[in-house]
Design a protein around this motif. Structure first.
Motif, PDB file in Angstrom:
ATOM      1  N   PHE A 302       2.126  -6.151   6.560  1.00 47.15           N
ATOM      2  CA  PHE A 302       1.601  -4.857   6.118  1.00 47.15           C
ATOM      3  C   PHE A 302       2.666  -3.776   6.286  1.00 47.15           C
ATOM      4  CE2 PHE A 302      -1.338  -1.096   7.003  1.00 47.15           C
ATOM      5  CZ  PHE A 302      -1.517  -0.830   5.654  1.00 47.15           C
ATOM      6  N   GLY A 303       3.447  -3.852   7.374  1.00 40.98           N
ATOM      7  CA  GLY A 303       4.521  -2.890   7.584  1.00 40.98           C
ATOM      8  C   GLY A 303       5.565  -2.940   6.487  1.00 40.98           C
ATOM      9  N   LYS A 304       5.930  -4.135   6.047  1.00 46.04           N
ATOM     10  CA  LYS A 304       6.905  -4.263   4.948  1.00 46.04           C
ATOM     11  C   LYS A 304       6.318  -3.732   3.655  1.00 46.04           C
ATOM     12  CE  LYS A 304       9.912  -7.469   2.462  1.00 46.04           C
ATOM     13  NZ  LYS A 304       9.594  -6.833   1.159  1.00 46.04           N
ATOM     14  N   PHE A 305       5.040  -4.014   3.432  1.00 39.06           N
ATOM     15  CA  PHE A 305       4.360  -3.507   2.236  1.00 39.06           C
ATOM     16  C   PHE A 305       4.391  -1.984   2.217  1.00 39.06           C
ATOM     17  CE2 PHE A 305       0.419  -1.864   0.345  1.00 39.06           C
ATOM     18  CZ  PHE A 305       0.488  -2.405  -0.937  1.00 39.06           C
ATOM     19  N   VAL A 306       4.086  -1.357   3.352  1.00 37.59           N
ATOM     20  CA  VAL A 306       4.087   0.108   3.444  1.00 37.59           C
ATOM     21  C   VAL A 306       5.485   0.661   3.206  1.00 37.59           C
ATOM     22  CG1 VAL A 306       3.757   2.060   5.014  1.00 37.59           C
ATOM     23  CG2 VAL A 306       2.044   0.240   4.921  1.00 37.59           C
ATOM     24  N   ALA A 307       6.503   0.006   3.765  1.00 37.39           N
ATOM     25  CA  ALA A 307       7.888   0.453   3.564  1.00 37.39           C
ATOM     26  C   ALA A 307       8.274   0.381   2.089  1.00 37.39           C
ATOM     27  CB  ALA A 307       8.839  -0.384   4.407  1.00 37.39           C
ATOM     28  N   ASP A 308       7.880  -0.707   1.423  1.00 31.66           N
ATOM     29  CA  ASP A 308       8.184  -0.850  -0.011  1.00 31.66           C
ATOM     30  C   ASP A 308       7.450   0.222  -0.825  1.00 31.66           C
ATOM     31  OD1 ASP A 308       9.767  -3.025   0.579  1.00 31.66           O
ATOM     32  OD2 ASP A 308       8.261  -4.522   0.004  1.00 31.66           O
ATOM     33  N   GLU A 309       6.195   0.494  -0.470  1.00 31.67           N
ATOM     34  CA  GLU A 309       5.425   1.521  -1.167  1.00 31.67           C
ATOM     35  C   GLU A 309       6.032   2.909  -0.955  1.00 31.67           C
ATOM     36  OE1 GLU A 309       1.960   1.501  -2.972  1.00 31.67           O
ATOM     37  OE2 GLU A 309       3.350  -0.066  -3.549  1.00 31.67           O
ATOM     38  N   THR A 310       6.534   3.163   0.244  1.00 26.32           N
ATOM     39  CA  THR A 310       7.182   4.447   0.521  1.00 26.32           C
ATOM     40  C   THR A 310       8.389   4.646  -0.389  1.00 26.32           C
ATOM     41  OG1 THR A 310       6.476   4.347   2.840  1.00 26.32           O
ATOM     42  CG2 THR A 310       8.281   5.853   2.318  1.00 26.32           C
ATOM     43  N   GLU A 311       9.168   3.606  -0.541  1.00 23.23           N
ATOM     44  CA  GLU A 311      10.348   3.703  -1.417  1.00 23.23           C
ATOM     45  C   GLU A 311       9.933   3.920  -2.869  1.00 23.23           C
ATOM     46  OE1 GLU A 311      14.321   1.064  -2.665  1.00 23.23           O
ATOM     47  OE2 GLU A 311      12.922   0.322  -1.144  1.00 23.23           O
ATOM     48  N   LYS A 312       8.913   3.202  -3.313  1.00 23.99           N
ATOM     49  CA  LYS A 312       8.472   3.327  -4.709  1.00 23.99           C
ATOM     50  C   LYS A 312       7.969   4.734  -5.010  1.00 23.99           C
ATOM     51  CE  LYS A 312       4.338   2.129  -6.148  1.00 23.99           C
ATOM     52  NZ  LYS A 312       3.121   1.315  -6.456  1.00 23.99           N
ATOM     53  N   TRP A 313       7.101   5.255  -4.147  1.00 27.21           N
ATOM     54  CA  TRP A 313       6.535   6.573  -4.408  1.00 27.21           C
ATOM     55  C   TRP A 313       7.562   7.681  -4.204  1.00 27.21           C
ATOM     56  CZ3 TRP A 313       2.060   7.733  -6.782  1.00 27.21           C
ATOM     57  CH2 TRP A 313       1.129   6.709  -6.930  1.00 27.21           C
ATOM     58  N   SER A 314       8.523   7.461  -3.330  1.00 30.92           N
ATOM     59  CA  SER A 314       9.603   8.444  -3.171  1.00 30.92           C
ATOM     60  C   SER A 314      10.401   8.569  -4.460  1.00 30.92           C
ATOM     61  CB  SER A 314      10.519   8.040  -2.011  1.00 30.92           C
ATOM     62  OG  SER A 314       9.841   8.124  -0.770  1.00 30.92           O
ATOM     63  N   LYS A 315      10.669   7.446  -5.096  1.00 37.45           N
ATOM     64  CA  LYS A 315      11.390   7.470  -6.374  1.00 37.45           C
ATOM     65  C   LYS A 315      10.577   8.199  -7.439  1.00 37.45           C
ATOM     66  CE  LYS A 315      14.073   3.214  -5.712  1.00 37.45           C
ATOM     67  NZ  LYS A 315      14.264   1.803  -6.173  1.00 37.45           N
ATOM     68  N   MET A 316       9.260   7.953  -7.471  1.00 37.36           N
ATOM     69  CA  MET A 316       8.415   8.628  -8.449  1.00 37.36           C
ATOM     70  C   MET A 316       8.387  10.132  -8.203  1.00 37.36           C
ATOM     71  SD  MET A 316       5.195   5.945  -8.709  1.00 37.36           S
ATOM     72  CE  MET A 316       4.255   6.978  -9.844  1.00 37.36           C
ATOM     73  N   ALA A 317       8.276  10.529  -6.928  1.00 37.78           N
ATOM     74  CA  ALA A 317       8.228  11.954  -6.608  1.00 37.78           C
ATOM     75  C   ALA A 317       9.539  12.645  -6.956  1.00 37.78           C
ATOM     76  CB  ALA A 317       7.905  12.144  -5.128  1.00 37.78           C
ATOM     77  N   ARG A 318      10.657  11.972  -6.688  1.00 36.87           N
ATOM     78  CA  ARG A 318      11.956  12.549  -7.029  1.00 36.87           C
ATOM     79  C   ARG A 318      12.111  12.670  -8.535  1.00 36.87           C
ATOM     80  NH1 ARG A 318      13.855   9.129  -2.839  1.00 36.87           N
ATOM     81  NH2 ARG A 318      14.584   7.615  -4.381  1.00 36.87           N
ATOM     82  N   ALA A 319      11.664  11.648  -9.254  1.00 36.33           N
ATOM     83  CA  ALA A 319      11.783  11.662 -10.710  1.00 36.33           C
ATOM     84  C   ALA A 319      10.998  12.823 -11.322  1.00 36.33           C
ATOM     85  CB  ALA A 319      11.307  10.340 -11.298  1.00 36.33           C
TER      86      ALA A 319
END
Length: 325
Positions: A302-319
């Motif tokens: 679950f921790g790895k899943f959350v880390a991957d989701e953080t990276e994905k949404w960070s990219k979307m927010a920056r975009a």
């Protein structure tokens, strides 16, 4: 009394073992009193419904009440911060969601760091967002909606669960990708946003499917598309946003976390019981009724899943150039 070196080392070794033994015994006895599960959003929303489902399961399995407490405001950050500052003893848990990792991406001045300050316990459920409109909007497809929005710049109101929420970010990415001008209207949670969408006060929302499905089925909202990469079994005739905007994907997940430094033995015990619930046919059926699929796994997974989701949404927010002060 003078101790020999051998006796001293033996006693020292025994003393070193005592904290570990006491932690294990503490975890075996846990819980000995009621446990609070903090939901950072209002009653009636998707997180609240899932929290009450899992709290009931855990109450039965662990023979102590698991009490849901709605601590709302600041796009989920008030409730999350309450858990961050709670004692790390297993008696205060967080109903964590996609919103937590989105907040980490868009808020500059939070008093906590979600990844650092919340320990992952277990995933619970994954579901989709749906792009839904009020029936008064003269569009039945994404293409028709884009054309309508371009012909009416600034006249369409887009609801969200709050500034920086996942449906806010998804909507801003949609605006950026399509070049439409919609007015963002933030609410204090998804449930009141959907209620106003049904009432016609706003026109469109990237809503969590659980919160919109009954209104879609009743004809009170019209679904244009789902936001996952594949079509939903619950709405098999609805296309994906990615069919029109390649690469667009925004799922919504729910899990459980605890304050950092919560003993691993307690985290593991909770994880075991949550995963037992997610394997239970009754729970799985209920999650399916709520438009979700189970999200089982270990705390590390679950921790790895959350880390991957953080990276994905960070990219979307920056975009989409989204920052909230």
């Amino acid at each position: 009394m003078k101790l020999s070196r051998h006796q001293f080392l033996h006693l020292a070794a025994g003393a070193a073992v005592l904290p570990t033994v006491s932690r294990i015994a503490w975890a075996q006895a846990y819980p000995t009193r009621p446990v609070r599960m903090i939901v950072p959003f209002p009653a009636g929303g998707s997180t609240d419904v899932v929290a009450r489902l899992m709290s009931q399961w855990l109450s039965v399995r662990l023979a102590q009440p698991f009490i849901v407490e709605n601590r709302t405001g600041f796009t989920g950050n008030i409730g999350t911060e309450a858990v961050v500052h709670a004692p790390a003893d297993g008696y205060t848990l967080l109903l964590a969601t996609t919103t937590n990792v989105v907040n980490a991406a868009v808020y500059d001045k939070l008093n906590f760091n979600f990844i650092r300050d919340i320990v992952p316990v277990s995933g619970v459920m994954n579901t989709s967002h749906v792009m839904v409109v009020h029936p008064s909007v003269p569009a039945r497809t994404i293409s028709e909606f884009i054309a309508y929005a371009r012909a009416n710049p600034g006249k369409i109101s887009m609801a969200s669960a709050g500034n920086g929420s996942q449906n806010h970010v998804a909507g801003e990415v949609f605006k950026m990708r399509t070049g439409v001008n919609m007015v963002h209207v933030p609410y204090r949670g998804g449930a009141p946003a959907v209620a106003d969408l049904v009432g016609g006060q706003v026109q469109v929302m990237f809503a969590v499917m659980l919160e919109a499905l009954e209104y879609i089925r009743a004809g009170k909202l019209r679904v244009l598309a789902v936001t996952t990469s594949a079509r939903s079994e619950l709405l098999p005739d609805s296309p994906t946003v990615a069919d029109f905007l390649p690469g667009f994907e925004a799922s919504f997940w729910i899990g459980i976390g605890a304050p950092k430094n919560t003993p691993a033995e307690i985290v593991d015990k909770l994880n075991k019981e949550i995963n037992a619930g997610l394997a239970d046919p009754g729970i799985r059926t209920r999650l399916a009724d709520l438009a979700g699929t189970a999200l089982p796994g270990s705390p590390a997974e679950f921790g790895k899943f959350v880390a991957d989701e953080t990276e994905k949404w960070s990219k979307m927010a920056r975009a989409a150039n989204i920052k909230v002060s």
